[in-house]
Every structure is written in C-alpha cells, then in structure tokens.
Scaffold this active site. Structure first.
Site, mmCIF file in Angstrom:
data_model
loop_
_atom_site.group_PDB
_atom_site.id
_atom_site.type_symbol
_atom_site.label_atom_id
_atom_site.label_comp_id
_atom_site.label_asym_id
_atom_site.label_seq_id
_atom_site.Cartn_x
_atom_site.Cartn_y
_atom_site.Cartn_z
ATOM 1 N N SER A 165 45.818 -47.320 -8.692
ATOM 2 C CA SER A 165 46.751 -47.543 -9.659
ATOM 3 C C SER A 165 48.108 -49.289 -9.487
ATOM 4 O O SER A 165 46.881 -49.955 -9.353
ATOM 5 C CB SER A 165 47.158 -46.479 -9.745
ATOM 6 N N ASP A 247 39.199 -44.525 -17.990
ATOM 7 C CA ASP A 247 40.156 -44.753 -17.457
ATOM 8 C C ASP A 247 40.794 -45.731 -17.841
ATOM 9 O O ASP A 247 39.434 -47.471 -18.127
ATOM 10 C CB ASP A 247 40.030 -45.033 -16.397
ATOM 11 N N HIS A 279 41.676 -41.512 -15.311
ATOM 12 C CA HIS A 279 42.178 -42.006 -14.658
ATOM 13 C C HIS A 279 42.503 -41.437 -13.246
ATOM 14 O O HIS A 279 43.016 -40.633 -13.701
ATOM 15 C CB HIS A 279 43.566 -42.983 -14.957
#
Length: 305
Positions: A165, A247, A279
């Site tokens: 991320s 995601d 995600h």
C-alpha cells in the site's frame, strides 16, 4: 456560531481537519506487540533505534537457520509497512506476523522500518526516514555496523526492498534513490510492491496525499506520479507487483506496471493478480488459501537465484 475549534475545514478518508488546524485521526493508535522469539517458526526479532532525532527505528527478524555456524549469509528484505502515510506501525501485529512468516519461509533477514507519520511528521518524513533506515542497513556491508545480526548474517549482494500500500509507494521512491544516488557496497536485487498506492486513483485520494505533504509538487509530484525518467532509473534488476481484483488501487498499480515496461528500464517486471479479493486482504488471515499463494510468490521472488 460554532467556535473554530469545532468547525470542520476538511474531511478525508483517514482524518478530519478543524478550522483551528487540529487533525483528528479516525483510527486510534494501533496495538503494538513486543519483539519475540517465535517458538513455532524459530524466528527471532529485536527492535533497534536508528535515529533519535528524527525518531526512526526498526524491527529486525532473523530466521532459525542463522544460528547454524555453517549457514551462508542470508538475503535481506527491507520492508516498509502501509497505512496511508498516517496510520499503523511496524510494531503492530499484522506487520510483525507477516515479516516473521516471510523471514521463516524465505530464510531471510527482514528489517521492518518504523517511520514518521502524518500529522506529527508530515510527508516527506516517511520517505526520508525510510531512506535513512536503508542507509543504516547499508552501513553494515563492511561487517562493522552497530547491529551484530546484520554484520554476521546479512548478504549485502542480495538485498530486496518491499512494501504494501503506502509502503509500496515508498519502496518505489527508495528504489529510485538507489538507482540515482547509489547505496554503497549494497546490491538491491529486487523490489516488491503489494497493492501499492500512486496518484490517479481519484481526486479525493490525490488531495489526501497532497494535504499530508505540504511541500508537494502538485499532481505531477514524482512520488505521487513517477515519470518515465524516474522509472528508468530504478536501482534493481527485478520488480514484482501484486494487485487484487477488487482493490480500488488496482488501476494505478496496473498503470505503474505498464509505464515501467515502457520507460527504458533494463530490468524485468512481473504482475500478479489475486482474483476476488480487495486491498490488503492477506492481513485478515495469513493462512487462507489466497494469502498463502501471495506469500509463497513473495518468498519465491526473494529466494530466486
């Protein structure tokens, strides 16, 4: 009329800002777990202070095999946690457990950096702290750094940078700096980005990053939207990018993958998609089938010769 200390000026996904400048994070400080000797995997961990001002630290994981006096030097993964540049910790259970599993399965040393977060330390603290920590790791390449685990066991010709991320975004910037500035006596073999953040997902997400980085260069800031000339200078041979079908960051990771292939960079890049997941899904259960598949691919990238 409401006083300025209760009037909301802006509201983002992770926090709101009041007119008096106060920032309220929606997620409280995350739980932290101490370093430990894991009886299941044999992985040992310890915390180290890299810098007191600014405050930068890291958790180091070392596999059981390192205790074998005949064990060759081990690959090293420099890991950068996620959390939207304003949340989470390298010392939280999700990252502690993930790094411990990777260390055990890859038979690798993992250095997981604890970097400064907005609002206490706005962007670019996350990039600068991570770069300082990576240079601290590199200071052990001659065998005389401050941390014996790295002096005695790390193979500085087999270093990897990884992150998820926001950490995937930071990993890119680190790789660019390695390629443009250099990292003496260290060879960064590969970079791993899991569900990485970049600009272009939505105007709201872009505005969020720009707000957390007061010194930003606008929507074309190279940390938000890496230009071709930066991609061409990544200081590694291989890149592995993970995306997840559901995601919201998938499109920007796909764009990064395509842009990297067209940039003139001389390395090899691979894209792996997990179908039916969102995600950072793997942190929910590291033992679920699709998380195991992701971790196995992550590990094989580190162990590949």
């Amino acid at each position: 009329m409401a006083s300025s200390d209760s009037e909301i000026a802006k509201e983002f996904r992770f926090f709101r800002v009041y007119k008096d400048g106060r920032v309220e994070l929606f997620e409280p400080d995350c739980e932290k777990v101490p370093p430990s000797d894991d009886p299941t995997t044999g992985v040992r961990s310890k915390d180290v202070v890299i810098s007191s001002e600014p405050p930068v630290s890291a958790r180091i994981f070392i596999p059981y095999e390192a205790q074998n006096p005949n064990q060759k030097k081990l690959p090293l993964l420099f890991y950068v946690h996620g959390g939207g540049f304003c949340r989470r910790s390298a010392f939280g259970p999700r990252y502690h457990n993930f790094c411990s599993v990777v260390s055990a399965q890859a038979n690798a040393i993992v250095v997981s950096v604890e970097y400064g977060l907005f609002p206490d330390r706005p962007i670019p603290a996350c990039y600068e702290d991570s770069w300082a920590a990576l240079n601290w790791v590199a200071s052990h390449a001659g065998g005389n750094g401050p941390e014996p685990w790295l002096n005695d066991h790390a193979h500085f010709g087999r270093v990897f940078i990884g992150g998820g991320s926001a950490g995937g975004n930071i990993a890119h910037t680190l790789a660019f700096r390695v390629g443009s500035i250099g990292l003496p006596c260290v060879k960064v073999v590969g970079v791993i980005m899991v569900h990485p953040f970049f600009g272009g997902t939505s105007p709201e997400e872009d505005e969020l990053w720009l707000y957390m980085c007061p010194t930003n260069g606008g929507l074309q800031d190279p940390r938000l939207k890496p230009p071709a000339e930066d991609l061409a200078r990544l200081g590694c041979e291989r890149v592995l990018i993970f995306v997840a079908e559901k995601d919201f960051l998938k499109p920007v990771a796909m764009n990064y993958y395509e842009d990297l292939k067209k940039s003139g960079w001389k390395g090899t890049v691979e894209l792996v998609e997990t179908h039916g997941e969102g995600h950072s899904f793997y942190f929910d259960n590291l033992k679920c089938e699709k998380a195991v598949e992701l971790i196995n691919k992550f590990v094989s990238f580190v162990t590949q010769l």
